[in-house]
Design a protein around this motif. Structure first.
Motif, PDB file in Angstrom:
ATOM      1  N   GLY A 117      97.598  23.039  51.287  1.00 38.09           N
ATOM      2  CA  GLY A 117      97.355  23.636  51.533  1.00 38.09           C
ATOM      3  C   GLY A 117      97.716  24.963  52.408  1.00 38.09           C
ATOM      4  N   VAL A 118      98.725  25.619  52.004  1.00 38.07           N
ATOM      5  CA  VAL A 118      99.911  26.661  52.389  1.00 38.07           C
ATOM      6  C   VAL A 118      99.588  27.377  51.521  1.00 38.07           C
ATOM      7  CG1 VAL A 118     101.890  26.696  53.362  1.00 38.07           C
ATOM      8  CG2 VAL A 118     101.539  25.405  53.733  1.00 38.07           C
ATOM      9  N   LEU A 119      99.314  28.422  51.907  1.00 40.10           N
ATOM     10  CA  LEU A 119      98.488  29.542  50.782  1.00 40.10           C
ATOM     11  C   LEU A 119      99.850  30.277  50.349  1.00 40.10           C
ATOM     12  CD1 LEU A 119      96.120  30.789  50.062  1.00 40.10           C
ATOM     13  CD2 LEU A 119      96.329  32.806  51.928  1.00 40.10           C
ATOM     14  N   ASP A 120     100.979  30.504  50.571  1.00 42.46           N
ATOM     15  CA  ASP A 120     101.466  30.514  50.222  1.00 42.46           C
ATOM     16  C   ASP A 120     102.542  30.305  49.197  1.00 42.46           C
ATOM     17  OD1 ASP A 120     103.939  33.002  50.292  1.00 42.46           O
ATOM     18  OD2 ASP A 120     105.372  31.333  50.999  1.00 42.46           O
ATOM     19  N   CYS A 121     101.934  28.702  49.587  1.00 48.38           N
ATOM     20  CA  CYS A 121     102.984  27.660  48.503  1.00 48.38           C
ATOM     21  C   CYS A 121     102.069  27.737  47.242  1.00 48.38           C
ATOM     22  CB  CYS A 121     103.995  26.388  49.179  1.00 48.38           C
ATOM     23  SG  CYS A 121     104.991  26.963  50.394  1.00 48.38           S
ATOM     24  N   GLN A 122     101.110  27.831  47.538  1.00 50.17           N
ATOM     25  CA  GLN A 122     100.051  27.979  46.077  1.00 50.17           C
ATOM     26  C   GLN A 122     100.188  28.954  45.725  1.00 50.17           C
ATOM     27  OE1 GLN A 122      96.093  27.548  47.790  1.00 50.17           O
ATOM     28  NE2 GLN A 122      96.367  25.282  48.866  1.00 50.17           N
ATOM     29  N   PHE A 123     100.358  30.373  46.201  1.00 54.87           N
ATOM     30  CA  PHE A 123     100.282  31.728  45.203  1.00 54.87           C
ATOM     31  C   PHE A 123     102.091  31.423  45.167  1.00 54.87           C
ATOM     32  CE2 PHE A 123     102.529  35.472  46.168  1.00 54.87           C
ATOM     33  CZ  PHE A 123     102.169  36.107  44.527  1.00 54.87           C
ATOM     34  N   SER A 124     102.994  31.174  44.935  1.00 61.18           N
ATOM     35  CA  SER A 124     104.409  30.980  44.382  1.00 61.18           C
ATOM     36  C   SER A 124     104.705  29.954  43.810  1.00 61.18           C
ATOM     37  CB  SER A 124     105.320  30.434  45.461  1.00 61.18           C
ATOM     38  OG  SER A 124     105.582  31.393  47.052  1.00 61.18           O
ATOM     39  N   LEU A 125     103.479  28.771  43.872  1.00 59.76           N
ATOM     40  CA  LEU A 125     103.233  27.876  42.754  1.00 59.76           C
ATOM     41  C   LEU A 125     102.918  28.631  41.348  1.00 59.76           C
ATOM     42  CD1 LEU A 125     103.765  25.283  40.818  1.00 59.76           C
ATOM     43  CD2 LEU A 125     101.872  24.524  42.656  1.00 59.76           C
ATOM     44  N   GLY A 126     101.311  29.172  41.813  1.00 61.45           N
ATOM     45  CA  GLY A 126     101.521  29.624  40.243  1.00 61.45           C
ATOM     46  C   GLY A 126     101.687  30.951  40.157  1.00 61.45           C
ATOM     47  N   ARG A 127     102.554  31.556  40.848  1.00 61.77           N
ATOM     48  CA  ARG A 127     103.245  32.610  40.062  1.00 61.77           C
ATOM     49  C   ARG A 127     104.745  32.657  39.222  1.00 61.77           C
ATOM     50  NH1 ARG A 127     105.753  35.069  44.339  1.00 61.77           N
ATOM     51  NH2 ARG A 127     107.423  33.523  44.156  1.00 61.77           N
ATOM     52  N   VAL A 128     104.900  30.815  39.602  1.00 58.75           N
ATOM     53  CA  VAL A 128     106.775  30.430  39.277  1.00 58.75           C
ATOM     54  C   VAL A 128     106.375  29.591  37.327  1.00 58.75           C
ATOM     55  CG1 VAL A 128     107.843  28.791  38.585  1.00 58.75           C
ATOM     56  CG2 VAL A 128     108.275  30.399  40.862  1.00 58.75           C
ATOM     57  N   LEU A 129     104.853  28.745  38.223  1.00 60.76           N
ATOM     58  CA  LEU A 129     104.291  28.582  36.705  1.00 60.76           C
ATOM     59  C   LEU A 129     103.962  29.493  35.032  1.00 60.76           C
ATOM     60  CD1 LEU A 129     101.583  25.431  38.067  1.00 60.76           C
ATOM     61  CD2 LEU A 129     104.013  25.483  36.744  1.00 60.76           C
ATOM     62  N   VAL A 130     102.786  30.987  35.795  1.00 62.38           N
ATOM     63  CA  VAL A 130     102.795  31.657  35.152  1.00 62.38           C
ATOM     64  C   VAL A 130     103.260  32.725  35.143  1.00 62.38           C
ATOM     65  CG1 VAL A 130     101.362  33.888  35.125  1.00 62.38           C
ATOM     66  CG2 VAL A 130     100.312  31.637  35.772  1.00 62.38           C
ATOM     67  N   SER A 131     104.976  32.796  35.370  1.00 67.12           N
ATOM     68  CA  SER A 131     105.728  33.159  34.483  1.00 67.12           C
ATOM     69  C   SER A 131     106.908  32.951  33.880  1.00 67.12           C
ATOM     70  CB  SER A 131     106.358  34.263  36.268  1.00 67.12           C
ATOM     71  OG  SER A 131     107.157  33.082  36.567  1.00 67.12           O
ATOM     72  N   ASP A 132     106.856  31.697  33.798  1.00 71.97           N
ATOM     73  CA  ASP A 132     107.998  31.095  33.114  1.00 71.97           C
ATOM     74  C   ASP A 132     107.536  30.490  31.987  1.00 71.97           C
ATOM     75  OD1 ASP A 132     111.083  30.253  32.671  1.00 71.97           O
ATOM     76  OD2 ASP A 132     110.711  28.372  34.214  1.00 71.97           O
ATOM     77  N   SER A 133     106.050  30.630  32.118  1.00 72.57           N
ATOM     78  CA  SER A 133     105.487  29.599  31.372  1.00 72.57           C
ATOM     79  C   SER A 133     106.031  27.925  30.875  1.00 72.57           C
ATOM     80  CB  SER A 133     105.457  30.314  29.811  1.00 72.57           C
ATOM     81  OG  SER A 133     105.380  31.333  29.494  1.00 72.57           O
ATOM     82  N   LEU A 134     106.170  28.189  32.207  1.00 77.63           N
ATOM     83  CA  LEU A 134     106.003  25.835  32.614  1.00 77.63           C
ATOM     84  C   LEU A 134     104.643  25.781  32.135  1.00 77.63           C
ATOM     85  CD1 LEU A 134     107.985  25.962  35.453  1.00 77.63           C
ATOM     86  CD2 LEU A 134     108.620  26.025  33.853  1.00 77.63           C
ATOM     87  N   ASN A 135     103.471  26.135  32.761  1.00 76.91           N
ATOM     88  CA  ASN A 135     102.580  25.734  32.204  1.00 76.91           C
ATOM     89  C   ASN A 135     101.328  26.798  33.038  1.00 76.91           C
ATOM     90  OD1 ASN A 135      99.676  24.461  32.791  1.00 76.91           O
ATOM     91  ND2 ASN A 135     101.077  22.274  33.253  1.00 76.91           N
ATOM     92  N   ARG A 136     101.123  27.120  32.304  1.00 79.84           N
ATOM     93  CA  ARG A 136     100.322  28.643  31.939  1.00 79.84           C
ATOM     94  C   ARG A 136      99.302  28.411  33.054  1.00 79.84           C
ATOM     95  NH1 ARG A 136     100.575  33.615  31.943  1.00 79.84           N
ATOM     96  NH2 ARG A 136      99.032  35.215  31.853  1.00 79.84           N
ATOM     97  N   ILE A 137      97.687  27.892  32.440  1.00 73.76           N
ATOM     98  CA  ILE A 137      97.057  26.513  32.945  1.00 73.76           C
ATOM     99  C   ILE A 137      96.732  26.836  34.229  1.00 73.76           C
ATOM    100  CG2 ILE A 137      94.963  25.231  32.419  1.00 73.76           C
ATOM    101  CD1 ILE A 137      96.090  25.012  29.336  1.00 73.76           C
TER     102      ILE A 137
END
Length: 183
Positions: A117-137
């Motif tokens: 539930g850590v908001l900063d980690c939710q944002f960071s995870l989304g950023r990494v997944l989208v920016s590196d195209s690991l799992n855009r969805i």
């Protein structure tokens, strides 16, 4: 009479006869020796492992200790210590002179942290997944979730990424987000 009671004639004799009285580390006639307990690794010491490990990685305790420090921080993260999970996510996302960038490991650590539930980690995870195209969805789902929970950074990135997200992917992300709602 017990050794500790010598010299205390009357009191010592009374205490020596009382089997329930503790005897400064010596088991009484009716008490068993204390059981030696060992804690599973890092269950009580995650914070210490984390702090010492980060100091070693950052070179505060001298050069060339990054590998040892990384092991300590990883041990704390394995025990689900949230600051260690966040630190490892950042560490692998940005890298150092001795630790290469690894967005898959960054995402793995951010995800463990985000599910707490850590908001900063939710944002960071989304950023990494989208920016590196690991799992855009999945990344878009985490970004939208973080934005809904109040992260201005997530809202800004989500809005920018909408320009590059086909409607079908956005729908998939929103369906995936429903799975994430407990977080």
């Amino acid at each position: 009479m017990r050794a500790w009671a010598i010299g205390f004639a009357a009191v010592g004799t009374m205490l020596a006869q009382d089997s329930l009285t503790p005897s400064l580390g010596q088991p009484g006639p009716k008490t068993a020796a204390p059981q030696k307990t060992t804690l599973p690794p890092n269950e009580k010491f995650q914070a210490a492992d984390f702090l010492l490990g980060t100091r070693m990685i950052e070179g505060t305790l001298g050069p060339g200790k990054s590998a040892e420090g990384l092991e300590l921080v990883q041990a704390a993260a394995t025990a689900k210590y949230v600051p260690a999970l966040r630190y490892l996510g950042n560490l692998y996302e940005l890298g150092t002179n001795e630790i290469p960038i690894n967005n898959k490991l960054a995402a793995l650590n951010y995800k463990e942290c985000a599910t707490t539930g850590v908001l900063d980690c939710q944002f960071s995870l989304g950023r990494v997944l989208v920016s590196d195209s690991l799992n855009r969805i999945e990344g878009m789902a985490w970004l939208e979730l973080a934005a809904e929970h109040g992260s201005a950074e997530a809202r800004e990135l989500f809005t920018k990424e909408l320009l590059f997200t086909p409607p079908a992917q956005l729908e998939q992300a929103r369906a995936f987000k429903k799975i994430l709602l407990p977080y």
